[in-house]
Design a protein around this motif. Structure first.
Motif, PDB file in Angstrom:
ATOM      1  N   GLU A 139     -28.862  35.095  45.869  1.00  0.00           N
ATOM      2  CA  GLU A 139     -28.228  33.914  46.454  1.00  0.00           C
ATOM      3  C   GLU A 139     -27.117  33.384  45.557  1.00  0.00           C
ATOM      4  OE1 GLU A 139     -30.977  30.606  46.789  1.00  0.00           O
ATOM      5  OE2 GLU A 139     -32.316  31.574  45.361  1.00  0.00           O
ATOM      6  N   THR A 140     -26.336  32.479  46.116  1.00  0.00           N
ATOM      7  CA  THR A 140     -25.246  31.854  45.368  1.00  0.00           C
ATOM      8  C   THR A 140     -25.691  30.484  44.887  1.00  0.00           C
ATOM      9  OG1 THR A 140     -23.606  32.996  46.722  1.00  0.00           O
ATOM     10  CG2 THR A 140     -22.854  31.077  45.489  1.00  0.00           C
ATOM     11  N   TYR A 141     -25.335  30.172  43.643  1.00  0.00           N
ATOM     12  CA  TYR A 141     -25.729  28.909  43.035  1.00  0.00           C
ATOM     13  C   TYR A 141     -24.528  27.973  42.925  1.00  0.00           C
ATOM     14  CZ  TYR A 141     -30.104  31.214  41.888  1.00  0.00           C
ATOM     15  OH  TYR A 141     -31.310  31.875  41.974  1.00  0.00           O
ATOM     16  N   ASP A 142     -24.809  26.690  43.053  1.00  0.00           N
ATOM     17  CA  ASP A 142     -23.732  25.706  42.941  1.00  0.00           C
ATOM     18  C   ASP A 142     -23.176  25.641  41.520  1.00  0.00           C
ATOM     19  OD1 ASP A 142     -23.744  24.454  45.668  1.00  0.00           O
ATOM     20  OD2 ASP A 142     -25.831  24.080  45.111  1.00  0.00           O
ATOM     21  N   VAL A 143     -24.088  25.681  40.548  1.00  0.00           N
ATOM     22  CA  VAL A 143     -23.679  25.520  39.151  1.00  0.00           C
ATOM     23  C   VAL A 143     -24.516  26.434  38.252  1.00  0.00           C
ATOM     24  CG1 VAL A 143     -23.411  23.890  37.231  1.00  0.00           C
ATOM     25  CG2 VAL A 143     -23.137  23.086  39.588  1.00  0.00           C
ATOM     26  N   VAL A 144     -23.849  27.062  37.278  1.00  0.00           N
ATOM     27  CA  VAL A 144     -24.569  27.728  36.200  1.00  0.00           C
ATOM     28  C   VAL A 144     -24.488  26.809  34.986  1.00  0.00           C
ATOM     29  CG1 VAL A 144     -22.508  29.121  35.612  1.00  0.00           C
ATOM     30  CG2 VAL A 144     -24.752  29.751  34.711  1.00  0.00           C
ATOM     31  N   ILE A 145     -25.640  26.388  34.491  1.00  0.00           N
ATOM     32  CA  ILE A 145     -25.737  25.454  33.358  1.00  0.00           C
ATOM     33  C   ILE A 145     -25.874  26.259  32.075  1.00  0.00           C
ATOM     34  CG2 ILE A 145     -27.063  23.551  32.362  1.00  0.00           C
ATOM     35  CD1 ILE A 145     -28.264  23.195  35.271  1.00  0.00           C
ATOM     36  N   VAL A 146     -24.971  26.018  31.137  1.00  0.00           N
ATOM     37  CA  VAL A 146     -24.975  26.748  29.870  1.00  0.00           C
ATOM     38  C   VAL A 146     -25.325  25.791  28.734  1.00  0.00           C
ATOM     39  CG1 VAL A 146     -23.671  28.272  28.352  1.00  0.00           C
ATOM     40  CG2 VAL A 146     -23.092  28.153  30.777  1.00  0.00           C
ATOM     41  N   LEU A 147     -26.400  26.074  28.018  1.00  0.00           N
ATOM     42  CA  LEU A 147     -26.766  25.249  26.863  1.00  0.00           C
ATOM     43  C   LEU A 147     -26.056  25.775  25.624  1.00  0.00           C
ATOM     44  CD1 LEU A 147     -30.590  24.648  27.448  1.00  0.00           C
ATOM     45  CD2 LEU A 147     -28.601  23.456  28.398  1.00  0.00           C
ATOM     46  N   GLY A 148     -25.462  24.880  24.866  1.00  0.00           N
ATOM     47  CA  GLY A 148     -24.635  25.260  23.720  1.00  0.00           C
ATOM     48  C   GLY A 148     -25.426  25.589  22.475  1.00  0.00           C
ATOM     49  N   GLY A 149     -24.709  25.591  21.353  1.00  0.00           N
ATOM     50  CA  GLY A 149     -25.317  25.916  20.077  1.00  0.00           C
ATOM     51  C   GLY A 149     -24.788  27.227  19.521  1.00  0.00           C
ATOM     52  N   PHE A 150     -23.547  27.592  19.871  1.00  0.00           N
ATOM     53  CA  PHE A 150     -23.037  28.897  19.456  1.00  0.00           C
ATOM     54  C   PHE A 150     -21.552  28.889  19.110  1.00  0.00           C
ATOM     55  CE2 PHE A 150     -23.288  28.528  24.076  1.00  0.00           C
ATOM     56  CZ  PHE A 150     -21.955  28.672  24.438  1.00  0.00           C
ATOM     57  N   VAL A 151     -20.898  27.742  19.168  1.00  0.00           N
ATOM     58  CA  VAL A 151     -19.451  27.687  18.906  1.00  0.00           C
ATOM     59  C   VAL A 151     -19.128  26.573  17.917  1.00  0.00           C
ATOM     60  CG1 VAL A 151     -17.190  27.167  19.903  1.00  0.00           C
ATOM     61  CG2 VAL A 151     -18.749  28.638  21.141  1.00  0.00           C
ATOM     62  N   THR A 152     -18.216  26.865  17.005  1.00  0.00           N
ATOM     63  CA  THR A 152     -17.629  25.838  16.138  1.00  0.00           C
ATOM     64  C   THR A 152     -16.118  25.959  16.249  1.00  0.00           C
ATOM     65  OG1 THR A 152     -17.760  27.350  14.250  1.00  0.00           O
ATOM     66  CG2 THR A 152     -19.528  25.720  14.479  1.00  0.00           C
ATOM     67  N   ASP A 153     -15.444  24.876  15.951  1.00  0.00           N
ATOM     68  CA  ASP A 153     -13.984  24.855  16.047  1.00  0.00           C
ATOM     69  C   ASP A 153     -13.368  24.992  14.659  1.00  0.00           C
ATOM     70  OD1 ASP A 153     -11.524  24.646  17.296  1.00  0.00           O
ATOM     71  OD2 ASP A 153     -11.435  22.480  17.045  1.00  0.00           O
ATOM     72  N   ASP A 154     -12.330  25.793  14.567  1.00  0.00           N
ATOM     73  CA  ASP A 154     -11.600  25.958  13.311  1.00  0.00           C
ATOM     74  C   ASP A 154     -10.124  25.672  13.587  1.00  0.00           C
ATOM     75  OD1 ASP A 154     -10.471  26.599  10.915  1.00  0.00           O
ATOM     76  OD2 ASP A 154     -11.286  28.636  10.796  1.00  0.00           O
ATOM     77  N   PRO A 155      -9.740  24.381  13.577  1.00  0.00           N
ATOM     78  CA  PRO A 155      -8.364  24.013  13.919  1.00  0.00           C
ATOM     79  C   PRO A 155      -7.334  24.556  12.948  1.00  0.00           C
ATOM     80  CG  PRO A 155      -9.573  22.115  13.055  1.00  0.00           C
ATOM     81  CD  PRO A 155     -10.574  23.208  13.258  1.00  0.00           C
ATOM     82  N   THR A 156      -7.703  24.803  11.705  1.00  0.00           N
ATOM     83  CA  THR A 156      -6.738  25.323  10.738  1.00  0.00           C
ATOM     84  C   THR A 156      -6.288  26.733  11.109  1.00  0.00           C
ATOM     85  OG1 THR A 156      -8.495  26.181   9.299  1.00  0.00           O
ATOM     86  CG2 THR A 156      -7.705  23.931   8.878  1.00  0.00           C
ATOM     87  N   GLN A 157      -7.187  27.507  11.720  1.00  0.00           N
ATOM     88  CA  GLN A 157      -6.853  28.858  12.158  1.00  0.00           C
ATOM     89  C   GLN A 157      -6.561  28.930  13.657  1.00  0.00           C
ATOM     90  OE1 GLN A 157      -6.553  31.592  10.106  1.00  0.00           O
ATOM     91  NE2 GLN A 157      -6.834  30.113   8.444  1.00  0.00           N
TER      92      GLN A 157
END
Length: 234
Positions: free
Chosen positions: A54-72
């Motif tokens: 079936e088709t779902y309205d939303v796929v919910i993704v729980l985080g905890g795997f990305v950090t931001d590196d603005p300098t790069q």
């Protein structure tokens, strides 16, 4: 502690027994086959792609795997990034109409960095329309993930169908939190730490430091599950 006790012990018989015991404990917990069997028993294994009908309205993704590196000017994808990549696949293949990213700041020293916003920026850059993204960037743990998501989705999509994507080792706690929050979801576990059962010599007998990492993951989840149960979150 056993090894230190053995080294410091003046009783030679006890010293020998403690040192042997410490080496045995180290060997057991660094054995890949043993930890994989324990992990396999705890990890959730639910739907496969071929079983989705079936088709779902939303796929919910729980985080905890990305950090931001603005300098790069880079997003740093770490362990458990499978959560995002499979959510994108579910969206791109038409299984889910929208992607919801759920993650605030899990770092006490940097509350301003909201992981969901970093992921949103990444998804926009690779061409996913903003209209197909839902963002929850204030939750700091799995309990808040569930409560905040339920508030948003119960308002936007009455009787909607949702896929919940997180790591297999995290799913037992996550799905209970979402049930407690009153949001019915279909679990879709990814990032399985215990893969296919292997009977190879090195896997069976040679110590591996990554086995200790897997035990750390398991102990973290077991502690979290018990704590959440005591707190009434699940």
């Amino acid at each position: 502690m056993l090894l230190l006790w053995g080294i410091l012990s003046k009783n030679q018989k006890r010293k020998k027994r403690l040192i042997i015991s410490s080496l045995l404990v180290f060997y057991i917990f660094s054995n890949s086959f043993i930890v994989d069997e324990v992990m396999r028993g705890y990890e959730e294994r639910d739907l496969k792609y071929s079983e989705i009908t079936e088709t779902y309205d939303v796929v919910i993704v729980l985080g905890g795997f990305v950090t931001d590196d603005p300098t790069q000017e880079l997003e740093g994808f770490h362990s458990s990034s499978d959560r995002l990549f499979h959510a994108i696949k579910l969206y791109k293949t038409g299984v889910a109409k929208k992607i919801m990213i759920v993650s605030g700041s899990g770092v006490i020293t940097n509350q301003d960095e909201k992981e969901a916003l970093v992921i949103e920026n990444y998804l926009l850059k690779i061409g996913i329309p903003k209209a197909d993204l839902l963002i929850e960037s204030e939750s700091k743990n799995t309990h808040e993930n569930a409560v905040n998501t339920a508030l948003i989705l119960n308002e936007k999509y009455v009787d909607g169908k949702y896929l919940l994507v997180t790591s297999g080792f995290h799913m037992p706690r996550a799905i209970k939190c979402f049930e407690k929050a009153g949001l019915s979801t279909t679990p879709f576990s990814v990032d399985q730490q215990a893969g296919e059962r292997k009977f190879l010599f090195d896997h069976l007998f040679i110590p591996d430091t990554y086995a200790l990492v897997k035990w750390e993951i398991l102990l973290h989840e077991w502690t979290g599950f018990i704590t959440y149960k005591m707190a009434g979150y699940i």
